[in-house]
Motif scaffolding. Structure first.
Motif, PDB file in Angstrom:
ATOM      1  N   LEU A   9      -9.050  16.224  38.017  1.00 60.73           N
ATOM      2  CA  LEU A   9      -8.947  14.968  38.752  1.00 60.73           C
ATOM      3  C   LEU A   9      -9.367  13.810  37.853  1.00 60.73           C
ATOM      4  CD1 LEU A   9      -8.561  13.482  41.508  1.00 60.73           C
ATOM      5  CD2 LEU A   9     -11.022  13.838  41.874  1.00 60.73           C
ATOM      6  N   LEU A  10     -10.480  13.982  37.161  1.00 58.60           N
ATOM      7  CA  LEU A  10     -10.985  12.982  36.216  1.00 58.60           C
ATOM      8  C   LEU A  10     -11.216  13.650  34.877  1.00 58.60           C
ATOM      9  CD1 LEU A  10     -12.208   9.975  36.002  1.00 58.60           C
ATOM     10  CD2 LEU A  10     -14.414  11.162  36.060  1.00 58.60           C
ATOM     11  N   ARG A  11     -10.710  13.038  33.807  1.00 56.35           N
ATOM     12  CA  ARG A  11     -10.937  13.539  32.455  1.00 56.35           C
ATOM     13  C   ARG A  11     -11.350  12.378  31.570  1.00 56.35           C
ATOM     14  NH1 ARG A  11      -6.371  15.339  31.471  1.00 56.35           N
ATOM     15  NH2 ARG A  11      -5.578  14.159  29.698  1.00 56.35           N
ATOM     16  N   VAL A  12     -12.508  12.503  30.969  1.00 54.35           N
ATOM     17  CA  VAL A  12     -13.061  11.464  30.095  1.00 54.35           C
ATOM     18  C   VAL A  12     -13.026  11.972  28.664  1.00 54.35           C
ATOM     19  CG1 VAL A  12     -15.112  10.087  29.576  1.00 54.35           C
ATOM     20  CG2 VAL A  12     -14.548  10.628  31.955  1.00 54.35           C
ATOM     21  N   GLU A  13     -12.482  11.153  27.761  1.00 49.18           N
ATOM     22  CA  GLU A  13     -12.348  11.549  26.360  1.00 49.18           C
ATOM     23  C   GLU A  13     -12.890  10.458  25.443  1.00 49.18           C
ATOM     24  OE1 GLU A  13      -8.242  12.291  25.668  1.00 49.18           O
ATOM     25  OE2 GLU A  13      -8.162  14.122  26.885  1.00 49.18           O
ATOM     26  N   GLY A  14     -13.855  10.813  24.624  1.00 48.27           N
ATOM     27  CA  GLY A  14     -14.354   9.907  23.587  1.00 48.27           C
ATOM     28  C   GLY A  14     -14.907   8.597  24.112  1.00 48.27           C
ATOM     29  N   LEU A  15     -15.532   8.609  25.274  1.00 45.60           N
ATOM     30  CA  LEU A  15     -16.053   7.371  25.864  1.00 45.60           C
ATOM     31  C   LEU A  15     -17.198   6.820  25.028  1.00 45.60           C
ATOM     32  CD1 LEU A  15     -15.781   5.506  28.381  1.00 45.60           C
ATOM     33  CD2 LEU A  15     -17.638   6.840  29.396  1.00 45.60           C
ATOM     34  N   ARG A  16     -17.084   5.550  24.693  1.00 49.49           N
ATOM     35  CA  ARG A  16     -18.113   4.896  23.878  1.00 49.49           C
ATOM     36  C   ARG A  16     -18.426   3.522  24.466  1.00 49.49           C
ATOM     37  NH1 ARG A  16     -17.760   4.519  17.387  1.00 49.49           N
ATOM     38  NH2 ARG A  16     -17.876   6.758  17.755  1.00 49.49           N
ATOM     39  N   THR A  17     -19.699   3.312  24.792  1.00 46.87           N
ATOM     40  CA  THR A  17     -20.146   2.029  25.324  1.00 46.87           C
ATOM     41  C   THR A  17     -21.396   1.613  24.566  1.00 46.87           C
ATOM     42  OG1 THR A  17     -19.316   2.648  27.520  1.00 46.87           O
ATOM     43  CG2 THR A  17     -20.780   0.739  27.391  1.00 46.87           C
ATOM     44  N   TRP A  18     -21.238   0.631  23.693  1.00 50.60           N
ATOM     45  CA  TRP A  18     -22.344   0.097  22.916  1.00 50.60           C
ATOM     46  C   TRP A  18     -22.554  -1.363  23.315  1.00 50.60           C
ATOM     47  CZ3 TRP A  18     -21.893   1.840  17.075  1.00 50.60           C
ATOM     48  CH2 TRP A  18     -21.909   3.242  17.020  1.00 50.60           C
ATOM     49  N   PHE A  19     -23.819  -1.785  23.309  1.00 51.71           N
ATOM     50  CA  PHE A  19     -24.159  -3.167  23.645  1.00 51.71           C
ATOM     51  C   PHE A  19     -24.633  -3.888  22.389  1.00 51.71           C
ATOM     52  CE2 PHE A  19     -25.096  -0.632  27.476  1.00 51.71           C
ATOM     53  CZ  PHE A  19     -24.197  -1.207  28.349  1.00 51.71           C
ATOM     54  N   PRO A  20     -24.049  -5.047  22.070  1.00 49.45           N
ATOM     55  CA  PRO A  20     -24.456  -5.760  20.852  1.00 49.45           C
ATOM     56  C   PRO A  20     -25.872  -6.321  20.957  1.00 49.45           C
ATOM     57  CG  PRO A  20     -22.932  -7.087  22.153  1.00 49.45           C
ATOM     58  CD  PRO A  20     -22.978  -5.746  22.813  1.00 49.45           C
ATOM     59  N   ILE A  21     -26.579  -6.298  19.849  1.00 51.74           N
ATOM     60  CA  ILE A  21     -27.890  -6.930  19.738  1.00 51.74           C
ATOM     61  C   ILE A  21     -27.699  -8.236  18.989  1.00 51.74           C
ATOM     62  CG2 ILE A  21     -30.230  -6.718  18.817  1.00 51.74           C
ATOM     63  CD1 ILE A  21     -29.863  -3.674  18.930  1.00 51.74           C
ATOM     64  N   LYS A  22     -27.958  -9.332  19.651  1.00 49.71           N
ATOM     65  CA  LYS A  22     -27.730 -10.650  19.052  1.00 49.71           C
ATOM     66  C   LYS A  22     -29.064 -11.328  18.771  1.00 49.71           C
ATOM     67  CE  LYS A  22     -23.218 -11.308  21.231  1.00 49.71           C
ATOM     68  NZ  LYS A  22     -22.445 -11.262  19.966  1.00 49.71           N
ATOM     69  N   GLN A  23     -29.165 -11.937  17.607  1.00 50.33           N
ATOM     70  CA  GLN A  23     -30.401 -12.596  17.209  1.00 50.33           C
ATOM     71  C   GLN A  23     -30.092 -13.907  16.503  1.00 50.33           C
ATOM     72  OE1 GLN A  23     -32.413  -9.672  14.781  1.00 50.33           O
ATOM     73  NE2 GLN A  23     -33.384  -8.680  16.534  1.00 50.33           N
ATOM     74  N   GLY A  24     -31.124 -14.746  16.454  1.00 55.03           N
ATOM     75  CA  GLY A  24     -31.001 -16.004  15.737  1.00 55.03           C
ATOM     76  C   GLY A  24     -30.350 -17.110  16.551  1.00 55.03           C
ATOM     77  N   LEU A  25     -30.363 -18.294  15.966  1.00 53.94           N
ATOM     78  CA  LEU A  25     -29.828 -19.472  16.633  1.00 53.94           C
ATOM     79  C   LEU A  25     -28.341 -19.335  16.916  1.00 53.94           C
ATOM     80  CD1 LEU A  25     -30.468 -22.349  17.631  1.00 53.94           C
ATOM     81  CD2 LEU A  25     -29.859 -23.179  15.343  1.00 53.94           C
ATOM     82  N   LEU A  26     -27.623 -18.687  16.022  1.00 57.22           N
ATOM     83  CA  LEU A  26     -26.178 -18.517  16.186  1.00 57.22           C
ATOM     84  C   LEU A  26     -25.815 -17.254  16.944  1.00 57.22           C
ATOM     85  CD1 LEU A  26     -24.995 -19.591  12.614  1.00 57.22           C
ATOM     86  CD2 LEU A  26     -25.119 -20.977  14.700  1.00 57.22           C
ATOM     87  N   GLN A  27     -26.856 -16.517  17.392  1.00 55.97           N
ATOM     88  CA  GLN A  27     -26.631 -15.294  18.172  1.00 55.97           C
ATOM     89  C   GLN A  27     -25.640 -14.346  17.482  1.00 55.97           C
ATOM     90  OE1 GLN A  27     -28.096 -14.365  21.599  1.00 55.97           O
ATOM     91  NE2 GLN A  27     -29.454 -15.426  20.172  1.00 55.97           N
ATOM     92  N   ARG A  28     -25.934 -14.080  16.232  1.00 58.54           N
ATOM     93  CA  ARG A  28     -25.099 -13.145  15.489  1.00 58.54           C
ATOM     94  C   ARG A  28     -25.464 -11.704  15.852  1.00 58.54           C
ATOM     95  NH1 ARG A  28     -25.372 -16.047   9.512  1.00 58.54           N
ATOM     96  NH2 ARG A  28     -23.866 -17.709   9.965  1.00 58.54           N
TER      97      ARG A  28
END
Length: 335
Positions: A9-28
């Motif tokens: 019914l449900l098949r999940v393949e290679g799921l990737r969820t990453w959250f960026p870490i932003k720092q500095g005045l320009l939020q890089r």
């Protein structure tokens, strides 16, 4: 980590969820929180997969990514063979009815200013279920009976119910749109043990009656023993072992799975109590260790675990990512 099957019914393949870490005045972007990395699993119609792991392992993020509530960066989510991650909002709408979610905190899930009748009927109205409001009221009353609540109480507000009753209301709300799959995100962890058992029994009864499949997300292996058909054990964003519930409880192959079973209060201590305890704390998902992510805490660590990612080893009933599962992969004497 999934066995191929066209009947899923449900098949999940290679799921990737990453959250960026932003720092500095320009939020890089200076790094990423690797919440979910290359996760694979599948759920058959009318079955239950328990996704198990410690708090912070990424299991809730995985569930939310499947639903589209948290954007995933990579992977594929197939529902009855259709890749949901490739659909636009309009094409995705019919599938939102098919997959529902029950959250951990029922009080936070219900609008305190709305009568519970209106909360349960909200999804019906959105998807055009019911001839009119009178018909939807009858449907809500019938759902209250299904979840073992008094139908005369549909006009009450959430604060007039106990925690267990509010979770039953959330179950009724999920059922209201006639889904094929329900994601239960720590759905019983905030309840007393006796109430947990009642809710688990209710979910089992509803599954038998309606043929619903569950993705049951929990940190406690003990509560899923009588509900889940299969178990996927997650650590630091990765699935380290999958298998039938019977196989996982009878013969866990990954050291982390053995430690979780040893910590579960409802598991027979004669069978699980001898597992070595976990070492240290969970590493940060923003800086996971090299090699096997579990090696800093593993009581049976090998030298190669510290630099090499473990392969997926298939066996009777499931798969495991651990060098110890390879032929001749036993730990050295003294471990």
């Amino acid at each position: 980590m999934s066995s191929s099957g066209d009947d899923a019914l449900l098949r999940v393949e290679g799921l990737r969820t990453w959250f960026p870490i932003k720092q500095g005045l320009l939020q890089r972007t200076t790094g990423h929180v690797q919440a979910v990395t290359d996760v694979d699993f599948e759920i058959a119609p009318g079955s239950t997969l328990a996704l198990v792991g410690e708090s912070g392992c990424g299991k809730t993020t995985a569930g939310r990514s499947i639903l589209g509530l948290t954007p995933a960066q990579a992977g594929r989510v197939f529902f009855e063979g259709v890749d949901l991650m490739r659909l636009d909002a309009k094409a995705l709408r019919p599938y939102r009815r098919q997959i529902q979610i029950i959250f951990q905190d029922p009080m936070a899930s219900l609008n305190p200013r709305m009568r519970v009748r209106d909360s349960v009927a909200e999804g019906m109205r959105s998807f055009g279920i019911g001839a009119d409001e009178a018909d939807r009221t009858l449907r809500v009353a019938a759902l209250f009976e299904k979840v073992q609540l008094d139908p005369e109480h549909i006009w009450r507000y959430p604060h007039e119910f106990s925690g267990g009753q509010r979770q039953r209301i959330c179950i009724a709300r999920a059922l209201a749109v006639e889904p094929r799959l329900i994601v239960c995100d720590e759905a019983v962890s905030a309840l007393d043990v006796s109430i947990q058992a009642q809710i688990l029994n209710l979910l089992g009864d509803l599954q038998k009656e309606f043929g619903i499949a569950y993705l049951f997300i929990t940190h406690d292996l003990g509560v899923v023993r009588y509900l889940a058909d299969r178990v996927a054990v997650m650590y630091l964003g990765r699935i380290v072992e999958t298998g039938s519930t019977e196989a996982i409880f009878a013969d866990p192959r990954h050291p982390y799975t053995r430690a979780l079973l040893a910590a579960a209060p409802s598991v027979d201590p004669d069978r699980r109590g001898g597992a070595p305890p976990l070492l240290g704390d969970v590493p940060s998902p923003s800086d996971p260790p090299p090699g096997c992510p579990f090696h800093p805490r593993c009581p049976s660590v090998l030298d190669r675990c510290k630099s090499e990612g473990p392969p997926e080893v298939s066996g009777e009933g499931g798969q495991v990512r651990c060098f110890l599962a390879l032929p001749g992969g036993e730990p050295p004497a003294g471990n």
